[in-house]
Write a protein that holds these residues in place. Structure first.
Motif, PDB file in Angstrom:
ATOM      1  N   TYR A 277      13.486   5.325 -12.890  1.00  0.00           N
ATOM      2  CA  TYR A 277      13.294   5.503 -11.451  1.00  0.00           C
ATOM      3  C   TYR A 277      14.557   5.043 -10.733  1.00  0.00           C
ATOM      4  O   TYR A 277      15.064   3.950 -11.011  1.00  0.00           O
TER       5      TYR A 277
ATOM      6  N   THR B 293       2.529   6.028  -6.467  1.00  0.00           N
ATOM      7  CA  THR B 293       3.345   6.276  -5.278  1.00  0.00           C
ATOM      8  C   THR B 293       2.806   5.456  -4.115  1.00  0.00           C
ATOM      9  O   THR B 293       1.641   5.039  -4.110  1.00  0.00           O
ATOM     10  N   ALA B 294       3.662   5.238  -3.134  1.00  0.00           N
ATOM     11  CA  ALA B 294       3.207   4.549  -1.926  1.00  0.00           C
ATOM     12  C   ALA B 294       2.114   5.365  -1.247  1.00  0.00           C
ATOM     13  O   ALA B 294       1.207   4.805  -0.613  1.00  0.00           O
ATOM     14  N   GLU B 295       2.172   6.675  -1.386  1.00  0.00           N
ATOM     15  CA  GLU B 295       1.126   7.519  -0.815  1.00  0.00           C
ATOM     16  C   GLU B 295      -0.221   7.222  -1.466  1.00  0.00           C
ATOM     17  O   GLU B 295      -1.242   7.088  -0.781  1.00  0.00           O
ATOM     18  N   GLN B 296      -0.236   7.097  -2.806  1.00  0.00           N
ATOM     19  CA  GLN B 296      -1.487   6.781  -3.492  1.00  0.00           C
ATOM     20  C   GLN B 296      -1.996   5.391  -3.114  1.00  0.00           C
ATOM     21  O   GLN B 296      -3.201   5.190  -2.939  1.00  0.00           O
ATOM     22  N   ASN B 297      -1.086   4.454  -3.008  1.00  0.00           N
ATOM     23  CA  ASN B 297      -1.471   3.063  -2.776  1.00  0.00           C
ATOM     24  C   ASN B 297      -1.892   2.791  -1.338  1.00  0.00           C
ATOM     25  O   ASN B 297      -2.701   1.902  -1.080  1.00  0.00           O
TER      26      ASN B 297
ATOM     27  N   TYR C 231       7.966  -3.088  -5.222  1.00  0.00           N
ATOM     28  CA  TYR C 231       8.414  -1.709  -5.091  1.00  0.00           C
ATOM     29  C   TYR C 231       9.454  -1.380  -6.156  1.00  0.00           C
ATOM     30  O   TYR C 231      10.376  -2.166  -6.401  1.00  0.00           O
TER      31      TYR C 231
ATOM     32  N   THR D 266       9.452   5.247  -2.765  1.00  0.00           N
ATOM     33  CA  THR D 266       8.335   6.151  -3.030  1.00  0.00           C
ATOM     34  C   THR D 266       7.411   5.662  -4.137  1.00  0.00           C
ATOM     35  O   THR D 266       6.251   6.063  -4.191  1.00  0.00           O
ATOM     36  N   HIS D 267       7.898   4.807  -5.036  1.00  0.00           N
ATOM     37  CA  HIS D 267       7.095   4.349  -6.167  1.00  0.00           C
ATOM     38  C   HIS D 267       6.988   2.823  -6.183  1.00  0.00           C
ATOM     39  O   HIS D 267       7.906   2.124  -5.762  1.00  0.00           O
TER      40      HIS D 267
ATOM     41  N   ARG E 136       1.084  -0.666  -8.603  1.00  0.00           N
ATOM     42  CA  ARG E 136      -0.117  -0.615  -7.760  1.00  0.00           C
ATOM     43  C   ARG E 136      -0.537  -2.017  -7.329  1.00  0.00           C
ATOM     44  O   ARG E 136      -0.497  -2.971  -8.103  1.00  0.00           O
TER      45      ARG E 136
END
Length: 460
Positions: free
Chosen positions: A68, A131-135, A155, A159-160, A163
């Motif tokens: 990453y 991802t921050a979107e999922q979290n 972090y 973006t990742h 969790r």
């Protein structure tokens, strides 16, 4: 960040996490906050190089076979990365494995699907990299919410991240068409240092969705009842839910969780429900039990926000979710006094959980309590300072030799207005007696690194 499963719920149920989140939110697990083996005699050299490894030496983070790219949000340390993939909850006869298996076995036996198979699917090997979107985003946690801060999370980049709660998988599993599941896994939060808080802990998430037929089939004249309406949001329901639907979902949720804790703790348990707030459920509750004369919070739960359910493609269903922390339950049930013990490889600890049956009662026999060594550290704060950065630095250098860090004094200079903090650091090895020389080298490395890495001005 509350989480059903942590002890401080920063956002998703972390209330049981023995990790410190803020009581304003719930992250499936419950609001709550490695074990360096002995460094040996070369501590003074090894310690410094260990912390240096925390400073990025490449432009990527290598984790679980993937690379990453780093950016200005990257803050995950080598110490934390070394723990990823340990999966204590999947190590046979580990106390966290026992907790997971006891809960899983209970759900398998209590709730059977149409074809005689378990109603709840169990996922205990999902990647902790999300991802921050999922979290956050998919769980309706708004931009700018304090739970998103770098100071509270690990972090990998913008973006990742690792969790912060098992709720990060909720949306994806619903979107795949699942109506009932349990998720178990390691979660990561930057936090304080004491006997009940650790940057890595383990949560279990549970979720159940109901169609109109499922919810009302056993209700007299149930065919006339509806799940949804256009109404007003109140303290007891969402604007899209009918009161009949909410009350049945809430009843089912509390019944399921009452049976679970009764199975774990035994009959005659006194239980109470406390109203609370989580961003992805409404109404929301925390369960407290009276265990050995003391009221304890054990999990967070609630009726799922319909906006979240709808976005995952289950518009015609309504549901509940809960979260609990495995460490918290194990520490209560087995009387384990220090969260660091879960990471111990000492056979005196692990062999106590090698039992012929997962429901066998276990009374943990404490290991010899080696004497602590206590040192204070004082420094002037720079213009920008995060206390969790200091805790992370101490964890990186001291590992599990550090038992506790407490802020014991704050001082503001009357003329310069500069602020000074004094922390008391307690060092204690779980398996041997530390020497003054060993701790001196360790403490000195923390002082030097605080100056170099955090920009503080030492008062050593």
């Amino acid at each position: 960040m509350q989480s059903f499963g942590s002890i401080v719920m920063a956002i998703p149920w972390n209330s049981m996490r023995l990790v410190h989140y803020s009581k304003a939110v719930l992250s499936h697990g419950i609001q709550i906050r490695g074990i360096n083996r002995v460094f040996g005699h070369a501590w003074s050299r090894t310690i410094t190089s260990n912390f240096a490894a925390n400073t990025p030496t490449s432009n990527t983070v290598e984790l679980l076979g993937k690379a990453y790219p780093r950016d200005d949000y990257s803050n995950v340390t080598e110490k934390i990365l070394s723990k990823v993939g340990k999966n204590l909850h999947n190590q046979r006869y580990h106390p966290l494995w026992l907790m997971k298996e006891r809960i899983k076995d209970h759900f398998y036996k209590q709730y059977i699907g149409r074809f005689g198979t378990p109603l709840f699917s169990v996922y205990d090997d999902l990647s902790p990299v999300v991802t921050a979107e999922q979290n956050f985003d998919r769980l309706l946690i708004p931009q700018g919410h304090p739970s998103r801060m770098k100071g509270d999370n690990y972090y990998i980049n913008r973006t990742h991240m690792l969790r912060a709660h098992t709720s990060a998988h909720q949306w994806d599993l619903m979107h795949s068409g699942l109506d009932a599941f349990l998720v178990v896994g390691d979660v990561y939060r930057r936090d304080t240092i004491d006997s009940s808080h650790y940057p890595i802990f383990h949560q279990m998430e549970g979720l159940k969705l109901f169609s109109r037929h499922e919810l009302f089939s056993n209700i007299k004249d149930g065919e006339s009842l509806r799940l949804f309406e256009t109404g007003h949001r109140t303290a007891h329901k969402q604007d899209t839910h009918t009161m009949e639907a909410v009350k049945l979902v809430e009843f089912n949720l509390k019944q399921v969780l009452t049976k679970l804790v009764t199975h774990l703790f035994g009959g005659g348990l006194e239980i109470r429900w406390v109203d609370c707030y989580f961003p992805f459920t409404h109404p929301s509750f925390e369960m407290e039990i009276n265990f050995q004369g003391e009221w304890m919070e054990v999990l967070g739960c609630g009726v799922m926000e319909q906006q979240l359910v709808n976005s995952a493609g289950a518009e015609e269903k309504i549901g509940w979710a809960f979260g609990l922390g495995l460490e918290r339950l194990a520490m209560i049930l087995y009387d384990i006094p220090d969260i660091r013990l879960f990471w111990s490889e000492d056979e005196r600890f692990l062999k106590q959980f090698c039992v012929p049956h997962i429901d066998q009662k276990i009374q943990f026999q404490p290991l010899s309590k080696y004497p602590p060594l206590i040192n204070d550290i004082s420094f002037w704060l720079p213009s920008e300072y995060s206390e969790n950065d200091f805790y992370d630095l101490v964890r990186t250098i001291g590992g599990d030799l550090v038992e506790k860090v407490v802020l014991i004094d704050k001082f503001t200079h009357p003329k310069t207005k500069k602020v000074s903090h004094c922390y008391r650091i307690t060092y204690r090895h779980l398996e041997k007696t530390l020497t003054q020389t060993e701790v001196h080298h360790l403490h000195r490395a923390i002082e030097e690194s605080a100056v170099q890495e955090l920009g503080v001005q030492g008062r050593f």
